[in-house]
Design an enzyme around this catalytic site. Structure first.
Site, mmCIF file in Angstrom:
data_model
loop_
_atom_site.group_PDB
_atom_site.id
_atom_site.type_symbol
_atom_site.label_atom_id
_atom_site.label_comp_id
_atom_site.label_asym_id
_atom_site.label_seq_id
_atom_site.Cartn_x
_atom_site.Cartn_y
_atom_site.Cartn_z
ATOM 1 N N ASP A 54 0.819 -1.124 -0.050
ATOM 2 C CA ASP A 54 -0.039 0.203 0.136
ATOM 3 C C ASP A 54 0.795 1.455 0.195
ATOM 4 O OD1 ASP A 54 0.966 0.183 2.683
ATOM 5 O OD2 ASP A 54 -0.916 -0.412 3.486
ATOM 6 N N GLY A 55 2.189 1.177 0.069
ATOM 7 C CA GLY A 55 3.021 2.291 -0.020
ATOM 8 C C GLY A 55 2.964 3.247 1.291
ATOM 9 N N ASP A 114 18.504 0.781 -6.845
ATOM 10 C CA ASP A 114 17.549 1.866 -6.324
ATOM 11 C C ASP A 114 17.842 2.443 -5.172
ATOM 12 O OD1 ASP A 114 16.423 1.956 -8.740
ATOM 13 O OD2 ASP A 114 14.777 0.668 -8.084
ATOM 14 N N ASN A 115 18.493 1.813 -4.085
ATOM 15 C CA ASN A 115 18.925 2.313 -2.792
ATOM 16 C C ASN A 115 20.500 2.619 -2.598
ATOM 17 O OD1 ASN A 115 16.441 1.803 -2.245
ATOM 18 N ND2 ASN A 115 16.787 -0.254 -1.412
ATOM 19 N N ASP A 125 17.194 5.472 1.985
ATOM 20 C CA ASP A 125 16.238 4.507 2.076
ATOM 21 C C ASP A 125 16.311 3.434 3.251
ATOM 22 O OD1 ASP A 125 14.124 2.646 1.504
ATOM 23 O OD2 ASP A 125 14.532 2.728 -0.477
#
Length: 252
Positions: free
Chosen positions: A4-5, A139-140, A149
């Site tokens: 759900d972010g 991406d991190n 992150d």
């Protein structure tokens, strides 16, 4: 992945507190400017045991000089958007790498060389305080070599190279003892992304630079642990002593 972010309060508080801790430990990191608790309820299975509970949501405002990561260039190269990739690279270099001349034909090679050495330095710093990031994908990994992150991270309570803070990492890919290797893997992906912008000679030099990553990491790792032990100067037995003490720590 059916997510759900949203973030919950406990993980948001961890990011705020530990990003500040990392900053004051002298480790390059994003920082938390504020934390706002949400009125929304969030359902989470905290221990992945089927016991879902309602938790308070929260939002952390994080600050960094840049959020561009290795994946930012990787995705453009993968999509064949080389003009956009070149524009983004030039912007990043101009904004954040003042020592690299924009009119230099080898600026992308110099950029890569800097990323290799600074990534090695960052991971060595992580290891010096027992920090495991938990999700070390491209991406991190920041292009500015800062810690970003904060997700399923953790600190070792006692020395264990197999320590994994991420409960979803069943194979232990991101275990603390593998962080340096994952850093090398991510840098190889970055080099693949940069290759279309390099001429044949630069590609060869870039590969040589990447081959030097291990030595760069190991040198910095040794320096940090020698400082911890108060070992001045150079001694051929220093590396043996560091390895021995880490092994003793593991047995304890």
């Amino acid at each position: 992945r059916n997510g759900d972010g949203r973030a919950v309060l406990r993980s948001s508080m961890r990011e705020l507190l530990y990003s500040e801790a990392m900053h004051y430990l002298g480790i390059p990191t994003s920082r938390a400017a504020s934390l706002v608790v949400s009125d929304d309820d969030v359902w989470r299975d905290q221990f992945y045991n089927g016991n879902i509970k309602k938790e308070r949501g929260a939002i952390v405002l994080c600050l960094a000089k840049s959020w561009f990561c290795m994946g930012s260039l990787e995705i453009l190269a993968h999509s064949g958007k080389l003009d956009l990739q070149r524009r983004l690279l030039d912007f990043i270099i101009q904004e954040h790498f003042p020592s690299i001349a924009m009119n230099d034909s080898i600026r992308y090679l110099e950029f890569f060389s800097t990323i290799v050495s600074e990534t090695a330095n960052l991971i060595a710093l992580w290891m010096s305080v027992g920090f495991a990031h938990g999700v070390c994908n491209t991406d991190n990994f920041s292009l500015l070599s800062i810690t970003i992150d904060y997700g399923p991270f953790g600190f070792m309570d006692s020395y264990d190279p197999n320590f994994v803070p991420n409960t979803s990492d069943d194979e232990g890919r991101y275990k603390i003892g593998n962080q340096a290797n994952v850093g090398l893997f991510n840098l190889s992906k970055l080099l693949q992304a940069l290759n279309p912008l390099l001429d044949p000679r630069q590609k060869k030099l870039a590969s040589q630079i990447l081959e030097g990553y291990g030595k760069c990491y190991y040198t910095r790792f040794t320096e940090l642990f020698k400082t911890k032990l108060g070992l001045p100067g150079e001694n051929e037995n220093d590396n043996y002593l560091i390895a021995f003490l880490l092994k003793v720590s593991l047995l304890c």
